[in-house]
Design a protein around this motif. Structure first.
Motif, PDB file in Angstrom:
ATOM      1  N   ILE A  62       0.816  -1.221   0.000  1.00  0.00           N
ATOM      2  CA  ILE A  62       0.000   0.000   0.000  1.00  0.00           C
ATOM      3  C   ILE A  62       0.855   1.279   0.000  1.00  0.00           C
ATOM      4  CG2 ILE A  62      -1.760   1.342   1.256  1.00  0.00           C
ATOM      5  CD1 ILE A  62      -2.796  -1.155  -0.356  1.00  0.00           C
ATOM      6  N   PRO A  63       1.841   1.434   0.882  1.00  0.00           N
ATOM      7  CA  PRO A  63       2.650   2.665   0.827  1.00  0.00           C
ATOM      8  C   PRO A  63       3.389   2.805  -0.513  1.00  0.00           C
ATOM      9  CG  PRO A  63       3.048   1.481   2.884  1.00  0.00           C
ATOM     10  CD  PRO A  63       2.229   0.582   2.018  1.00  0.00           C
ATOM     11  N   TRP A  64       3.838   1.687  -1.047  1.00  0.00           N
ATOM     12  CA  TRP A  64       4.508   1.690  -2.355  1.00  0.00           C
ATOM     13  C   TRP A  64       3.534   2.137  -3.441  1.00  0.00           C
ATOM     14  CZ3 TRP A  64       3.605  -2.412  -6.111  1.00  0.00           C
ATOM     15  CH2 TRP A  64       4.399  -2.317  -7.262  1.00  0.00           C
ATOM     16  N   LEU A  65       2.335   1.577  -3.455  1.00  0.00           N
ATOM     17  CA  LEU A  65       1.337   1.958  -4.455  1.00  0.00           C
ATOM     18  C   LEU A  65       0.947   3.427  -4.320  1.00  0.00           C
ATOM     19  CD1 LEU A  65      -0.807  -1.274  -4.368  1.00  0.00           C
ATOM     20  CD2 LEU A  65       0.457  -0.422  -6.361  1.00  0.00           C
ATOM     21  N   ASP A  66       0.901   3.931  -3.093  1.00  0.00           N
ATOM     22  CA  ASP A  66       0.633   5.363  -2.903  1.00  0.00           C
ATOM     23  C   ASP A  66       1.724   6.209  -3.569  1.00  0.00           C
ATOM     24  OD1 ASP A  66      -1.746   4.939  -1.490  1.00  0.00           O
ATOM     25  OD2 ASP A  66      -0.764   5.084   0.483  1.00  0.00           O
ATOM     26  N   SER A  67       2.970   5.761  -3.470  1.00  0.00           N
ATOM     27  CA  SER A  67       4.082   6.471  -4.129  1.00  0.00           C
ATOM     28  C   SER A  67       3.962   6.399  -5.642  1.00  0.00           C
ATOM     29  CB  SER A  67       5.426   5.878  -3.691  1.00  0.00           C
ATOM     30  OG  SER A  67       5.621   6.032  -2.312  1.00  0.00           O
ATOM     31  N   VAL A  68       3.562   5.237  -6.155  1.00  0.00           N
ATOM     32  CA  VAL A  68       3.372   5.077  -7.599  1.00  0.00           C
ATOM     33  C   VAL A  68       2.244   5.992  -8.069  1.00  0.00           C
ATOM     34  CG1 VAL A  68       2.781   3.461  -9.450  1.00  0.00           C
ATOM     35  CG2 VAL A  68       4.278   2.713  -7.581  1.00  0.00           C
ATOM     36  N   ALA A  69       1.144   6.039  -7.317  1.00  0.00           N
ATOM     37  CA  ALA A  69       0.016   6.905  -7.672  1.00  0.00           C
ATOM     38  C   ALA A  69       0.432   8.374  -7.700  1.00  0.00           C
ATOM     39  CB  ALA A  69      -1.142   6.689  -6.700  1.00  0.00           C
ATOM     40  N   ALA A  70       1.265   8.768  -6.743  1.00  0.00           N
ATOM     41  CA  ALA A  70       1.747  10.159  -6.709  1.00  0.00           C
ATOM     42  C   ALA A  70       2.551  10.486  -7.968  1.00  0.00           C
ATOM     43  CB  ALA A  70       2.575  10.401  -5.445  1.00  0.00           C
ATOM     44  N   GLU A  71       3.323   9.527  -8.441  1.00  0.00           N
ATOM     45  CA  GLU A  71       4.087   9.725  -9.681  1.00  0.00           C
ATOM     46  C   GLU A  71       3.160   9.805 -10.886  1.00  0.00           C
ATOM     47  OE1 GLU A  71       7.273  10.363 -10.345  1.00  0.00           O
ATOM     48  OE2 GLU A  71       7.736  10.379  -8.201  1.00  0.00           O
ATOM     49  N   ALA A  72       2.084   9.018 -10.878  1.00  0.00           N
ATOM     50  CA  ALA A  72       1.168   8.970 -12.021  1.00  0.00           C
ATOM     51  C   ALA A  72       0.493  10.316 -12.276  1.00  0.00           C
ATOM     52  CB  ALA A  72       0.109   7.886 -11.815  1.00  0.00           C
ATOM     53  N   VAL A  73       0.297  11.106 -11.230  1.00  0.00           N
ATOM     54  CA  VAL A  73      -0.401  12.384 -11.399  1.00  0.00           C
ATOM     55  C   VAL A  73       0.543  13.572 -11.592  1.00  0.00           C
ATOM     56  CG1 VAL A  73      -2.460  11.586 -10.194  1.00  0.00           C
ATOM     57  CG2 VAL A  73      -0.656  12.755  -8.902  1.00  0.00           C
ATOM     58  N   ARG A  74       1.839  13.328 -11.502  1.00  0.00           N
ATOM     59  CA  ARG A  74       2.801  14.418 -11.753  1.00  0.00           C
ATOM     60  C   ARG A  74       2.894  14.683 -13.249  1.00  0.00           C
ATOM     61  NH1 ARG A  74       8.277  13.019 -10.023  1.00  0.00           N
ATOM     62  NH2 ARG A  74       8.733  14.983 -11.053  1.00  0.00           N
ATOM     63  N   ALA A  75       2.949  15.961 -13.614  1.00  0.00           N
ATOM     64  CA  ALA A  75       3.072  16.329 -15.031  1.00  0.00           C
ATOM     65  C   ALA A  75       4.549  16.394 -15.416  1.00  0.00           C
ATOM     66  CB  ALA A  75       2.397  17.666 -15.260  1.00  0.00           C
ATOM     67  N   PRO A  76       4.864  16.086 -16.658  1.00  0.00           N
ATOM     68  CA  PRO A  76       3.966  15.524 -17.657  1.00  0.00           C
ATOM     69  C   PRO A  76       3.641  14.063 -17.322  1.00  0.00           C
ATOM     70  CG  PRO A  76       6.200  15.533 -18.521  1.00  0.00           C
ATOM     71  CD  PRO A  76       6.246  16.212 -17.168  1.00  0.00           C
ATOM     72  N   ALA A  77       2.553  13.585 -17.902  1.00  0.00           N
ATOM     73  CA  ALA A  77       2.108  12.218 -17.641  1.00  0.00           C
ATOM     74  C   ALA A  77       3.237  11.244 -17.953  1.00  0.00           C
ATOM     75  CB  ALA A  77       0.878  11.897 -18.485  1.00  0.00           C
ATOM     76  N   PRO A  78       3.596  10.391 -16.994  1.00  0.00           N
ATOM     77  CA  PRO A  78       4.731   9.488 -17.169  1.00  0.00           C
ATOM     78  C   PRO A  78       4.358   8.147 -17.795  1.00  0.00           C
ATOM     79  CG  PRO A  78       3.896   9.254 -14.959  1.00  0.00           C
ATOM     80  CD  PRO A  78       3.046  10.310 -15.635  1.00  0.00           C
ATOM     81  N   VAL A  79       5.393   7.398 -18.105  1.00  0.00           N
ATOM     82  CA  VAL A  79       5.292   5.970 -18.393  1.00  0.00           C
ATOM     83  C   VAL A  79       5.882   5.288 -17.166  1.00  0.00           C
ATOM     84  CG1 VAL A  79       6.054   4.073 -19.861  1.00  0.00           C
ATOM     85  CG2 VAL A  79       5.484   6.296 -20.887  1.00  0.00           C
ATOM     86  N   ILE A  80       5.110   4.418 -16.535  1.00  0.00           N
ATOM     87  CA  ILE A  80       5.523   3.781 -15.283  1.00  0.00           C
ATOM     88  C   ILE A  80       5.604   2.270 -15.484  1.00  0.00           C
ATOM     89  CG2 ILE A  80       4.927   3.383 -12.855  1.00  0.00           C
ATOM     90  CD1 ILE A  80       3.222   5.965 -12.998  1.00  0.00           C
ATOM     91  N   ALA A  81       6.727   1.689 -15.118  1.00  0.00           N
ATOM     92  CA  ALA A  81       6.857   0.228 -15.072  1.00  0.00           C
ATOM     93  C   ALA A  81       6.443  -0.205 -13.671  1.00  0.00           C
ATOM     94  CB  ALA A  81       8.289  -0.198 -15.362  1.00  0.00           C
ATOM     95  N   CYS A  82       5.359  -0.982 -13.590  1.00  0.00           N
ATOM     96  CA  CYS A  82       4.813  -1.378 -12.283  1.00  0.00           C
ATOM     97  C   CYS A  82       4.059  -2.684 -12.446  1.00  0.00           C
ATOM     98  CB  CYS A  82       3.869  -0.287 -11.779  1.00  0.00           C
ATOM     99  SG  CYS A  82       3.055  -0.648 -10.214  1.00  0.00           S
ATOM    100  N   SER A  83       4.274  -3.618 -11.540  1.00  0.00           N
ATOM    101  CA  SER A  83       3.618  -4.923 -11.663  1.00  0.00           C
ATOM    102  C   SER A  83       2.094  -4.797 -11.680  1.00  0.00           C
ATOM    103  CB  SER A  83       4.072  -5.866 -10.557  1.00  0.00           C
ATOM    104  OG  SER A  83       3.908  -5.254  -9.291  1.00  0.00           O
ATOM    105  N   ALA A  84       1.503  -4.033 -10.762  1.00  0.00           N
ATOM    106  CA  ALA A  84       0.051  -3.783 -10.715  1.00  0.00           C
ATOM    107  C   ALA A  84      -0.761  -5.067 -10.932  1.00  0.00           C
ATOM    108  CB  ALA A  84      -0.333  -2.715 -11.742  1.00  0.00           C
TER     109      ALA A  84
END
Length: 170
Positions: A62-84
């Motif tokens: 959960i804390p890791w996913l919260d960090s990933v979510a924070a990155e997802a909303v930072r501009a410009p929109a990123p490409v994220i490698a994440c197991s999800a």
């Protein structure tokens, strides 16, 4: 392909050994986006657990996913490698970034195991492949996504990802 100013954040997802990091970085470069490797956002404790071959719990994630979510909303929109791997994880990410697109890298277990055998990873034990495959929940129609087969050379997989992104965003 060039820059797409309105392109939403992308998550290149799948189990370990599917090429998320390599392909994610190449997709980001092709789309002129920043690249985020979610593995870099794991805590030292999570990395140690995975290195020892112990699967992470939802509480660990959960804390890791919260960090990933924070990155997802930072501009410009990123490409994220994440197991999800679980729907609940993807829902958490989509709650922060509702327009998120998932590109699921998938393939036969034997192919993924061969990828894992041919590389070394800072903390991800190849012993966790079966646990990851068991955890993986399929994407559904509510989740903007494409599934791309990784049982091809990297340039072909990259091309398939870029075509899928074009299709999903046009």
């Amino acid at each position: 392909m060039g820059q797409h100013p309105s392109l939403p954040p992308l998550v290149i997802m799948g189990v370990s050994g599917t090429g998320k990091t390599v392909l994610g970085a190449q997709v980001a470069q092709a789309l002129d986006r920043r690249f985020v490797d979610a593995d870099d956002l794991h805590s030292a404790a999570n990395k140690q657990k995975m290195h020892s071959g112990t699967p992470l719990t939802d509480e660990d994630r959960i804390p890791w996913l919260d960090s990933v979510a924070a990155e997802a909303v930072r501009a410009p929109a990123p490409v994220i490698a994440c197991s999800a791997l679980k729907r609940s994880y993807r829902d958490l990410l989509r709650k922060a970034a509702p327009d998120l697109i998932f590109i699921h890298l998938a393939g036969p277990r034997e192919v993924i195991a061969a990828h894992l055998a041919g590389r070394s990873h800072e903390f991800m034990s190849p012993d966790l492949l079966d646990s990851q495959l068991a955890t993986l929940e399929p994407l559904d129609d509510e989740e903007a996504h494409a599934i791309v087969d990784v049982d091809h050379p990297i340039p072909e997989v990259l091309h398939a990802i870029l075509e899928a992104v074009d299709h999903l965003t046009s």
